[in-house]
Design a protein around this motif. Structure first.
Motif, PDB file in Angstrom:
ATOM      1  N   UNK A   6      18.627 -17.776  18.454  1.00 18.91           N
ATOM      2  CA  UNK A   6      19.337 -18.446  17.211  1.00 18.91           C
ATOM      3  C   UNK A   6      20.854 -19.034  17.544  1.00 18.91           C
ATOM      4  N   UNK A   7      21.462 -17.945  18.349  1.00 19.17           N
ATOM      5  CA  UNK A   7      23.143 -18.465  18.430  1.00 19.17           C
ATOM      6  C   UNK A   7      22.897 -19.556  19.650  1.00 19.17           C
ATOM      7  N   UNK A   8      22.119 -19.640  20.488  1.00 17.22           N
ATOM      8  CA  UNK A   8      22.055 -20.589  21.474  1.00 17.22           C
ATOM      9  C   UNK A   8      21.652 -22.108  20.889  1.00 17.22           C
ATOM     10  N   UNK A   9      20.710 -22.009  20.014  1.00 15.85           N
ATOM     11  CA  UNK A   9      20.028 -22.990  19.442  1.00 15.85           C
ATOM     12  C   UNK A   9      21.426 -23.904  18.581  1.00 15.85           C
ATOM     13  N   UNK A  10      21.946 -23.208  17.985  1.00 15.60           N
ATOM     14  CA  UNK A  10      22.907 -23.447  17.076  1.00 15.60           C
ATOM     15  C   UNK A  10      24.217 -24.035  17.975  1.00 15.60           C
ATOM     16  N   UNK A  11      24.557 -23.394  19.210  1.00 20.87           N
ATOM     17  CA  UNK A  11      25.591 -23.808  19.913  1.00 20.87           C
ATOM     18  C   UNK A  11      25.304 -25.040  20.792  1.00 20.87           C
ATOM     19  N   UNK A  12      23.914 -25.109  21.203  1.00 18.81           N
ATOM     20  CA  UNK A  12      23.811 -26.601  21.703  1.00 18.81           C
ATOM     21  C   UNK A  12      23.837 -27.569  20.872  1.00 18.81           C
ATOM     22  N   UNK A  13      23.340 -27.423  19.552  1.00 20.95           N
ATOM     23  CA  UNK A  13      23.293 -28.500  18.438  1.00 20.95           C
ATOM     24  C   UNK A  13      24.736 -28.923  18.485  1.00 20.95           C
ATOM     25  N   UNK A  14      25.651 -27.864  18.038  1.00 21.82           N
ATOM     26  CA  UNK A  14      27.256 -28.121  18.071  1.00 21.82           C
ATOM     27  C   UNK A  14      27.857 -28.945  19.145  1.00 21.82           C
ATOM     28  N   UNK A  15      27.632 -28.455  20.378  1.00 19.68           N
ATOM     29  CA  UNK A  15      28.082 -29.053  21.540  1.00 19.68           C
ATOM     30  C   UNK A  15      27.588 -30.531  21.650  1.00 19.68           C
ATOM     31  N   UNK A  16      26.379 -30.898  21.406  1.00 25.50           N
ATOM     32  CA  UNK A  16      25.710 -32.285  21.277  1.00 25.50           C
ATOM     33  C   UNK A  16      26.591 -33.002  20.397  1.00 25.50           C
ATOM     34  N   UNK A  17      27.158 -32.508  19.457  1.00 32.41           N
ATOM     35  CA  UNK A  17      28.010 -33.114  18.376  1.00 32.41           C
ATOM     36  C   UNK A  17      29.325 -33.461  18.898  1.00 32.41           C
ATOM     37  N   UNK A  18      29.798 -32.788  19.843  1.00 34.68           N
ATOM     38  CA  UNK A  18      31.195 -32.942  20.094  1.00 34.68           C
ATOM     39  C   UNK A  18      31.552 -34.136  20.927  1.00 34.68           C
ATOM     40  N   UNK A  19      32.700 -34.576  20.844  1.00 34.51           N
ATOM     41  CA  UNK A  19      33.168 -35.924  21.631  1.00 34.51           C
ATOM     42  C   UNK A  19      34.154 -35.602  22.693  1.00 34.51           C
ATOM     43  N   UNK A  20      33.680 -35.619  24.034  1.00 31.33           N
ATOM     44  CA  UNK A  20      34.695 -35.438  25.082  1.00 31.33           C
ATOM     45  C   UNK A  20      34.850 -36.550  25.906  1.00 31.33           C
ATOM     46  N   UNK A  21      34.546 -37.724  25.273  1.00 30.68           N
ATOM     47  CA  UNK A  21      34.709 -39.004  26.081  1.00 30.68           C
ATOM     48  C   UNK A  21      36.165 -39.342  26.620  1.00 30.68           C
ATOM     49  N   UNK A  22      37.153 -39.271  25.823  1.00 28.76           N
ATOM     50  CA  UNK A  22      38.618 -39.252  26.252  1.00 28.76           C
ATOM     51  C   UNK A  22      38.941 -38.442  27.502  1.00 28.76           C
ATOM     52  N   UNK A  23      38.719 -37.176  27.324  1.00 32.43           N
ATOM     53  CA  UNK A  23      38.840 -36.038  28.442  1.00 32.43           C
ATOM     54  C   UNK A  23      38.133 -36.658  29.577  1.00 32.43           C
ATOM     55  N   UNK A  24      36.908 -37.011  29.512  1.00 29.95           N
ATOM     56  CA  UNK A  24      36.061 -37.145  30.518  1.00 29.95           C
ATOM     57  C   UNK A  24      36.229 -38.445  31.212  1.00 29.95           C
ATOM     58  N   UNK A  25      36.737 -39.385  30.535  1.00 25.24           N
ATOM     59  CA  UNK A  25      37.497 -40.687  31.080  1.00 25.24           C
ATOM     60  C   UNK A  25      38.639 -40.598  32.081  1.00 25.24           C
ATOM     61  N   UNK A  26      39.481 -39.701  31.618  1.00 25.94           N
ATOM     62  CA  UNK A  26      40.486 -39.263  32.412  1.00 25.94           C
ATOM     63  C   UNK A  26      40.128 -38.110  33.521  1.00 25.94           C
ATOM     64  N   UNK A  27      39.541 -37.382  33.085  1.00 20.40           N
ATOM     65  CA  UNK A  27      39.165 -36.294  34.159  1.00 20.40           C
ATOM     66  C   UNK A  27      37.760 -36.239  34.404  1.00 20.40           C
TER      67      UNK A  27
END
Ligand code: F1P
Length: 338
Positions: A6-27
């Motif tokens: 259950x914890x994995x399922x929720x976590x993967x859903x949460x990470x999918x919704x996170x936006x790391x584009x600014x960080x990934x563009x720089x690094x």
């Protein structure tokens, strides 16, 4: 431990919704090597993340314990810390060595990503944050390890545009639910055995899982356990093997033949053996005293987190068997502050 599907399922859903584009563009990890940093379980997680980034992105990534940056910075950063994008991992966000590394990096103008569950001071120390909603009261890290690992693998696979890997990660909670139903009782029964020596073997990305498995056994059951690269075990350590030894093998798919040989050799020397493997050859079915057969399709690396759960259970059940509280190991506190 048993709630991890259950914890994995929720976590993967949460990470999918996170936006790391600014960080990934720089690094972008394909242009600048990411250096994963942590202490204890979080250091083993750092090694698992580094192996995952290296393989998924075909670009080098590294891992060091936080203490090594503090004590031997010239070894870690021979060309300066700017050559890396550091990723500081800490469940608590409060471990002194990790916070000191955060200060060290900030003083040099080096930005970093913080990966944490509790947040605390670490979350305040940086602009880039991966904070998971995992509440773990135990001193011993279990689902925090697996969820932080899965999240980092998710990021690497997203950067790589590896859709089949992302799909395999999403399926993993379902597989773990199935496996726990089959094997949790077997591990509990096996934990009734007493061993003088315990050695856990793994190679490649499974080496950090061997480290973490041994640490779970040590922390949760106050039993000394060691870890080795599987083939290294022949080069000396096997001299301790006898009927009172447990040798655990975390067997990969790609190098199954060579790794299996080591395990079978230890069986012949009298050791009890347990194995975690994706598909067990018949010879292992006969030889293993405890066999966890994962049968998870898809990329090998995507099932990494599923290898550690059995060590978490073994440590806890062994601790209970010894009359201990596996959540509160002797001499250990939830956070190491100095
Ligand atoms: C890391 C750690 C754990 C260990 C113990 C003490 O904590 O070393 O690995 O099991 O709980 O802390 P953290 O920096 O990830 O919070």
């Amino acid at each position: 431990i048993l709630n991890q599907p259950e914890v994995w399922q929720q976590c993967l859903k949460d990470v999918k919704g996170m936006d790391f584009s600014a960080m990934l563009a720089k690094y972008d990890p394909r242009s600048i090597p990411w250096l994963f940093v942590g202490c204890g379980t979080s250091f083993y997680l750092a090694q698992g993340a580094a192996a995952s980034f290296t393989e998924l992105l075909a670009s080098p990534a590294g891992a060091v314990p936080a203490s090594e940056i503090l004590l031997n910075p010239k070894l870690v950063f021979p060309r300066g810390a700017q050559a890396f994008f550091p990723v500081l991992i800490s469940r608590s966000g409060h471990t002194s060595e990790v916070l000191q590394v955060a200060d060290y990096l900030t003083a040099q103008g080096v930005e970093f990503l913080a990966v944490t569950c509790d947040g605390r001071e670490l979350a305040e120390a940086t602009e880039y944050l991966l904070k998971l909603n995992v509440v773990e009261e135990s001193t011993v890290m279990t689902s925090s390890f697996t969820t932080m690992l899965l999240s980092l693998q998710y990021i690497a696979a997203s950067v790589a545009g590896n859709e089949s890997f992302l799909a395999a990660l999403t399926e993993l909670p379902r597989h773990l639910r199935r496996l726990l139903k089959i094997y949790a009782d077997d591990v509990e029964a096996f934990a009734k055995n007493d061993f003088e020596d315990i050695a856990i073997l793994g190679q490649g990305a499974l080496y950090p899982i061997a480290e973490e498995t041994a640490l779970k056994v040590m922390e949760s059951s106050s039993t000394y356990a060691q870890f080795f690269h599987t083939l290294e075990f022949r080069h000396g350590p096997k001299s301790v093997v006898g009927p009172a030894t447990l040798v655990g093998g975390l067997l990969s798919e790609s190098n199954l033949k060579s790794e299996l040989q080591v395990l079978l050799e230890m069986k012949q020397l009298g050791a009890k053996i347990y194995a975690v493997v994706n598909e067990a050859p018949d010879v292992l079915r006969v030889a293993a005293d405890l066999l966890i057969e994962l049968e998870i399709p898809g990329p090998e690396l995507a099932r990494l987190a599923a290898y550690v759960v059995w060590g978490q259970l073994l440590g806890s059940y062994r601790g209970l068997e010894k009359g201990l509280d596996p959540d509160n190991p002797r001499n250990l506190s939830r956070v190491v502050t100095i």
